[in-house]
Design a protein around this motif. Structure first.
Motif, short mmCIF file in Angstrom:
data_model
loop_
_atom_site.label_atom_id
_atom_site.label_comp_id
_atom_site.label_asym_id
_atom_site.label_seq_id
_atom_site.Cartn_x
_atom_site.Cartn_y
_atom_site.Cartn_z
N LEU A 30 -3.67 -6.03 11.18
CA LEU A 30 -4.75 -5.70 12.12
C LEU A 30 -4.43 -4.45 12.93
CD1 LEU A 30 -7.47 -6.88 13.24
CD2 LEU A 30 -6.11 -7.84 15.09
N ILE A 31 -3.19 -4.31 13.36
CA ILE A 31 -2.84 -3.24 14.29
C ILE A 31 -2.43 -1.96 13.57
CG2 ILE A 31 -1.21 -2.58 16.12
CD1 ILE A 31 -1.09 -5.57 16.86
N MET A 32 -1.70 -2.09 12.46
CA MET A 32 -1.19 -0.92 11.75
C MET A 32 -2.00 -0.71 10.48
SD MET A 32 1.40 -0.24 13.82
CE MET A 32 2.93 0.47 13.25
N ASN A 33 -3.24 -0.22 10.62
CA ASN A 33 -4.11 -0.06 9.46
C ASN A 33 -4.13 1.37 8.92
OD1 ASN A 33 -5.67 1.22 11.44
ND2 ASN A 33 -6.89 -0.62 11.81
N ARG A 34 -3.48 2.30 9.59
CA ARG A 34 -3.36 3.65 9.05
C ARG A 34 -2.33 3.64 7.93
NH1 ARG A 34 -2.07 7.98 13.41
NH2 ARG A 34 -4.06 7.15 14.20
N GLU A 35 -2.59 4.41 6.87
CA GLU A 35 -1.78 4.32 5.65
C GLU A 35 -0.29 4.52 5.92
OE1 GLU A 35 -1.44 3.27 1.85
OE2 GLU A 35 -3.35 3.43 2.88
N LYS A 36 0.08 5.51 6.71
CA LYS A 36 1.48 5.83 6.92
C LYS A 36 2.16 4.91 7.93
CE LYS A 36 1.29 10.72 5.66
NZ LYS A 36 1.60 12.10 6.10
N MET A 37 1.39 4.05 8.60
CA MET A 37 1.96 3.19 9.63
C MET A 37 2.08 1.73 9.18
SD MET A 37 2.64 5.33 11.95
CE MET A 37 3.17 4.19 13.23
N LYS A 38 1.68 1.41 7.98
CA LYS A 38 1.71 0.03 7.52
C LYS A 38 3.15 -0.45 7.34
CE LYS A 38 -2.69 0.16 5.01
NZ LYS A 38 -3.34 0.06 3.68
N THR A 39 3.35 -1.75 7.54
CA THR A 39 4.66 -2.36 7.29
C THR A 39 4.73 -2.81 5.84
OG1 THR A 39 3.86 -4.53 8.01
CG2 THR A 39 4.86 -3.10 9.69
N ILE A 40 5.89 -3.24 5.41
CA ILE A 40 6.09 -3.58 4.01
C ILE A 40 5.25 -4.78 3.59
CG2 ILE A 40 8.10 -5.01 4.53
CD1 ILE A 40 7.65 -2.81 1.41
N THR A 41 5.05 -5.74 4.50
CA THR A 41 4.24 -6.92 4.14
C THR A 41 2.78 -6.54 3.94
OG1 THR A 41 4.08 -7.40 6.51
CG2 THR A 41 5.73 -8.60 5.26
N VAL A 42 2.29 -5.58 4.72
CA VAL A 42 0.92 -5.11 4.55
C VAL A 42 0.83 -4.20 3.33
CG1 VAL A 42 -0.98 -3.85 5.66
CG2 VAL A 42 0.56 -5.24 7.04
N GLY A 43 1.91 -3.48 3.05
CA GLY A 43 1.91 -2.57 1.91
C GLY A 43 1.71 -3.25 0.58
N VAL A 44 2.03 -4.53 0.49
CA VAL A 44 1.82 -5.27 -0.75
C VAL A 44 0.35 -5.23 -1.16
CG1 VAL A 44 1.95 -7.55 -1.82
CG2 VAL A 44 3.79 -6.76 -0.33
N LEU A 45 -0.54 -5.29 -0.18
CA LEU A 45 -1.97 -5.32 -0.46
C LEU A 45 -2.50 -3.99 -0.96
CD1 LEU A 45 -3.14 -7.30 2.71
CD2 LEU A 45 -2.58 -8.20 0.45
N SER A 46 -1.70 -2.93 -0.84
CA SER A 46 -2.17 -1.59 -1.24
C SER A 46 -2.35 -1.48 -2.74
CB SER A 46 -1.17 -0.53 -0.76
OG SER A 46 -1.07 -0.54 0.64
N PHE A 47 -1.70 -2.34 -3.50
CA PHE A 47 -1.83 -2.29 -4.96
C PHE A 47 -3.05 -3.08 -5.45
CE2 PHE A 47 2.73 -1.44 -4.40
CZ PHE A 47 2.80 -0.23 -5.09
N ARG A 48 -3.85 -3.57 -4.52
CA ARG A 48 -5.08 -4.26 -4.89
C ARG A 48 -6.25 -3.32 -4.63
NH1 ARG A 48 -6.95 -9.05 -1.19
NH2 ARG A 48 -7.43 -7.23 0.06
N GLY A 49 -6.69 -2.62 -5.68
CA GLY A 49 -7.79 -1.68 -5.55
C GLY A 49 -9.14 -2.37 -5.68
N GLN A 50 -10.20 -1.58 -5.63
CA GLN A 50 -11.55 -2.15 -5.72
C GLN A 50 -11.84 -2.65 -7.14
OE1 GLN A 50 -14.61 0.54 -4.46
NE2 GLN A 50 -16.27 -0.97 -4.69
N TYR A 51 -11.33 -1.94 -8.14
CA TYR A 51 -11.62 -2.31 -9.53
C TYR A 51 -10.36 -2.65 -10.31
CZ TYR A 51 -15.96 0.03 -8.27
OH TYR A 51 -17.11 0.42 -7.62
N GLU A 52 -9.21 -2.51 -9.69
CA GLU A 52 -7.97 -2.69 -10.42
C GLU A 52 -6.90 -3.29 -9.51
OE1 GLU A 52 -4.62 0.07 -12.73
OE2 GLU A 52 -6.23 0.98 -11.56
N VAL A 53 -6.10 -4.19 -10.07
CA VAL A 53 -4.97 -4.77 -9.34
C VAL A 53 -3.72 -4.51 -10.17
CG1 VAL A 53 -3.91 -6.84 -8.41
CG2 VAL A 53 -6.39 -6.57 -8.32
#
Length: 281
Positions: free
Chosen positions: A221-244
Motif C-alpha cells: 500500500l505504501i511503497m507502490n512506486r516501482e523503485k521503492m517496492k520491497t522484495i515481498t511486493v516485487g513478487v507480484l511484478s511478474f504477474r502482468g495483465q496478459y502473462e504470468v
C-alpha cells in the motif's frame, strides 16, 4: 515388561508424529525451491512433479529483472534498508522503554502498560486507511522513513513488553556497582545494562526480523512506486495483465525467503529464547 513395551510404543508414536510434522513443515520450502528451478512449461503441465533439468538460471534472471525488466535486486535492497532501519529504532526505543518500565515509578505507568497490551490486541490491518492518508499528508508514501515508522509503531509494543519482562529479572547488583563507580542512569544503561543484555536484544531483533521482512500489505500500500517496492511486493511484478512469468515469480519468492531461512538456521537458539522472554515475570 508390559510397562516398558507401552513406553517404547509411546516413544515410537511420538517419533512418528515428529517425523510427519517435520516433513509437513519442510515440504513447502522444498516445493518452493524445486518449482523455482522449473520452466514455465513444466509448471503449467504439472506443478507437483520435480524439475526434469534443475537449473539456477531462473534465480539469476529474476535477480536481473526477467523479461519484464523488474529490478528484483533493487527490491531486495529496499527490504534490507527498511528492515534494518526498523530494527534499529525498535531495539533502541524498546530497550529504553522496557528498562524504564521495569526500574522507575512514574505517573501513568500502569495505564501505559495496559495501553501496550491493548495495542497488541488491535489488528494492524484495521488501520490501513488512516495510515495511508496520514503518510500521504506528510509526504511519507514511497519513502523509506514512512514504512519504517509504520513498522516501528506496530512492532514496538511487543518489543517493549518482551524487554520489560527481561529487565525485570536483570541483576540490580550490576547497576548498583556502576552507580557507586560514578555512572549516571544513562551511563549505567548504555555501558552496563546494554552490553550484558546483547543476547536478549538480539533475540527480540531476530523475532522481529522474521515478521518485518515478510510483511506484504503495508508495503504494497505504501511503497507502490516501482523503485521503492520491497522484495515481498516485487513478487507480484511478474504477474502482468496478459502473462504470468511463473518461473521468475517462484524464483523471486525463493530469493525473498532465503534471508529468513538463513537467519533461522543460524539464530534458532536466539529465536527460541526470544519467544520465552515474556515468561520470566
Amino acid at each position: 515388561m508390559i510397562s516398558r513395551r507401552l513406553t517404547r510404543i509411546g516413544y515410537f508414536i511420538i517419533l512418528l508424529f515428529l517425523i510427519f510434522w517435520a516433513i509437513a513443515e519442510l515440504f513447502p520450502i522444498v516445493f518452493l525451491y524445486l518449482t523455482a528451478m522449473k520452466t514455465d512449461e513444466e509448471i503449467m503441465n504439472n506443478i507437483l512433479l520435480p524439475p526434469q533439468r534443475p537449473s539456477f538460471r531462473n534465480f539469476v534472471l529474476a535477480w536481473r529483472g526477467g523479461n519484464l525488466g523488474v529490478p528484483i535486486s533493487r527490491y531486495f535492497l529496499n527490504s534490507v534498508i527498511v528492515t534494518g532501519g526498523t530494527l534499529f529504532f525498535l531495539t533502541f526505543l524498546g530497550a529504553m522503554a522496557g528498562y524504564g518500565l521495569s526500574r522507575f515509578l512514574f505517573p501513568g505507568k500502569s495505564f501505559f502498560q495496559k495501553f501496550l497490551i491493548f495495542a497488541l490486541a488491535v489488528p494492524a490491518h484495521a488501520t490501513l486507511i488512516p495510515v495511508f492518508h496520514f503518510l500521504g499528508r506528510f509526504g511519507l508514501r514511497n519513502n523509506y522513513l514512512g514504512l519504517i515508522f509504520v513498522y516501528t509503531a506496530f512492532w514496538l509494543p511487543f518489543t517493549i513488553l518482551m524487554l520489560y519482562s527481561y529487565f525485570g529479572s536483570f541483576p540490580r547488583e550490576l547497576e548498583d556497582a556502576a552507580r557507586i563507580d560514578g555512572l549516571s542512569e544513562l551511563g549505567t544503561f548504555f555501558r552496563v545494562v546494554v552490553p550484558v543484555s546483547k543476547g536478549a536484544l538480539s533475540s527480540v531483533s531476530i523475532v522481529n526480523f522474521v515478521g518485518i521482512w515478510s510483511e506484504l500489505l503495508f508495503a504494497f500500500l505504501i511503497m507502490n512506486r516501482e523503485k521503492m517496492k520491497t522484495i515481498t511486493v516485487g513478487v507480484l511484478s511478474f504477474r502482468g495483465q496478459y502473462e504470468v512469468q511463473w518461473s521468475f515469480m517462484f524464483a523471486t519468492m525463493a530469493i525473498a525467503a532465503l534471508p529468513t531461512i538463513i537467519f533461522f538456521l543460524i539464530f534458532q537458539k536466539q529465536i527460541t529464547k526470544g519467544m520465552l522472554l515474556g515468561s520470566f515475570r
